[in-house]
Design an enzyme around this catalytic site. Structure first.
Site, PDB file in Angstrom:
ATOM      1  N   CYS A  17       0.814  -1.215   0.000  1.00 44.95           N
ATOM      2  CA  CYS A  17       0.000   0.000   0.000  1.00 44.95           C
ATOM      3  C   CYS A  17       0.851   1.269   0.000  1.00 44.95           C
ATOM      4  O   CYS A  17       0.314   2.371  -0.104  1.00 44.95           O
ATOM      5  CB  CYS A  17      -0.958  -0.002   1.190  1.00 44.95           C
ATOM      6  N   THR A  48     -16.929  10.242   1.109  1.00 44.96           N
ATOM      7  CA  THR A  48     -16.286  10.227   2.425  1.00 44.96           C
ATOM      8  C   THR A  48     -15.004   9.399   2.453  1.00 44.96           C
ATOM      9  O   THR A  48     -14.534   9.026   3.522  1.00 44.96           O
ATOM     10  CB  THR A  48     -17.247   9.680   3.507  1.00 44.96           C
TER      11      THR A  48
END
Length: 347
Positions: A17, A48
Site C-alpha cells: 500500500c 467520504t
C-alpha cells in the site's frame, strides 16, 4: 520459503500500500467528479473516502464492491499473493459485510519472471480466498513492466448493519486490531535489513483476515469502521474525523506495534509514502511537543493489509478488546477517542 532468484521487491519502484497515490493527489484527482448521490441506491460512493462502494438492492440486501492491487513488498511469490488478497478482501469486512467472490487483477513482466513464480502468486491469492470462503471467479491479466497483483471483491451486507467510516460519535473509544509498522518492515526488506523472524511476523499480520468486521457490525454499539492501509493511522483516522465532523485523538503510547517497528524507524527504515502522507495532511494534525521524526514516521507509516480502526461506544470498548483477543487479534487495543472539534491530535 520459496524465494525466486530475481527478488520480487526489486522489480518494483514501491511495494504494498506504499504504492498508493498521496492523499492530496487523490483528492485533486477526484475533485471534479460528479456527486454520487444522484443515484439514490448508491449508499456509499466517493464522498467520504470510505473503503468500498455500496449499492442497495432492497431493504435487506446491499452489494459491496471494491478493488485493490499493488506491487510486491516481499520476495516470496506465494506470500505476495496472500498479502495482496487479504488486503483487498479487507475492504468488504471494513464495511461490515461478508465477501462472496473475487476477480483477480494481474500484471506481470513475463520477460523477467518465470511462469512458476506467477503461478505461485496466483495460488497465494486463491488460498486466502479459500480461507475467506469465496472463489476467484475470473479476472484479467496484462504484460506490465512491474509485477502487480490484487483482487476486485464483491460482498453483501444488510443496509441496516453497514458500517461507514463517517459515523463515529463524540465520546466513542477507538480500537485498532493489528500492530503498526508494516511499511517500515517493507523498507527494511527492500534493503536486506530484516531477518526471517521479522519477515515471518509481517507476513503473519498482513495475511490475517479482518473477518471480525462482519461480527463488529452486528453490534449497535459499534458506530464506524475503517481499515488502516496506505495513509497510515493518522491519514485514516483523519478520514474518520472529517466524515464524522469530529476530532480524533490518538494515544501514541497505546498504539500496538510490530516487534521491531520502533527500532527500525529510529534506524531510518521508512518509506517515501510516509513522507508523502505527512506532506498531504500534516497541517490537520496536532503532534505533542518534541515528537521525534521517527515517531512521526510510525504514525504516517503506510500499512499494507493493516488492522481495523473501530469507533465504539466507550462502555463496550473493553468487552470488544477481549473478544478481539479471543478471535485471534492479540494486539487489539484501545488507541484513542472521538471528541468535539476537527482534525486529529496525538497525545
Amino acid at each position: 520459503m520459496n524465494v525466486p532468484t530475481i527478488r520480487l521487491s526489486q522489480l518494483s519502484h514501491g511495494g504494498g500500500c506504499g504504492c498508493k497515490l498521496a492523499p492530496a493527489v487523490l483528492r485533486d484527482l477526484l475533485a471534479d467528479q460528479p456527486v454520487a448521490q444522484v443515484f439514490p441506491q448508491l449508499l456509499v460512493g466517493t464522498e467520504t473516502a470510505d473503503d468500498a462502494a455500496v449499492w442497495q438492492i432492497d431493504d435487506r440486501t446491499a452489494v459491496i464492491a471494491t478493488t485493490d492491487f499493488f506491487m510486491p513488498m516481499v520476495d516470496d511469490p506465494r506470500a505476495f499473493g496472500r498479502i495482496a488478497a487479504t488486503n483487498a478482501i479487507s475492504d468488504i469486512y471494513a464495511m461490515g459485510g461478508r465477501p462472496i467472490m473475487a476477480l483477480a487483477i494481474l500484471g506481470m513482466p513475463i520477460d523477467k519472471l518465470p511462469v512458476e513464480t506467477i503461478r505461485e502468486i496466483l495460488e497465494g491469492g486463491r488460498s486466502i480466498c479459500a480461507e475467506a470462503g469465496i472463489p476467484v471467479a475470473g479476472g484479467h491479466s496484462i504484460d506490465s513492466p512491474e509485477p502487480i497483483y490484487g483482487l476486485a471483491v464483491i460482498g453483501l451486507a444488510d443496509p441496516a448493519k453497514l458500517r461507514r467510516n463517517a459515523d463515529a460519535k463524540v465520546g466513542d473509544a477507538l480500537i485498532l486490531t493489528k500492530g503498526l509498522g508494516v511499511g517500515i518492515y517493507s523498507a527494511a526488506i527492500k534493503k536486506g535489513a530484516l531477518d526471517q523472524a521479522g519477515i515471518d511476523e509481517m507476513i503473519a499480520s498482513t495475511t490475517l483476515l479482518n473477518r471480525i468486521g462482519a461480527d463488529l457490525a452486528e453490534d449497535a454499539a459499534v458506530h464506524a469502521i475503517t481499515d488502516v492501509t496506505g495513509f497510515g493511522i493518522l491519514g485514516h483516522g483523519l478520514e474518520v474525523a472529517r466524515g464524522s465532523g469530529a476530532r480524533v485523538v490518538i494515544d501514541r503510547a497505546a498504539l500496538p506495534l510490530l516487534t521491531r517497528a520502533e527500532e527500525l524507524a529510529q534506524a531510518g527504515y521508512v518509506t517515501g509514502a510516509s513522507t508523502r502522507n505527512w506532506a498531504a495532511y500534516g497541517a490537520e494534525v496536532t503532534l505533542p511537543e518534541g515528537c521525534p521524526d521517527w515517531h512521526r514516521a510510525l504514525l504516517t507509516d503506510p500499512q499494507t493489509s493493516g488492522g481495523l480502526l473501530v469507533a465504539v461506544a466507550p462502555e463496550a470498548a473493553e468487552t470488544w478488546v477481549q473478544r478481539l483477543h479471543e478471535a485471534g487479534y492479540p494486539l487489539a487495543s484501545v488507541v484513542g477517542r472521538v471528541e468535539e472539534g476537527r482534525g486529529i491530535a496525538v497525545i
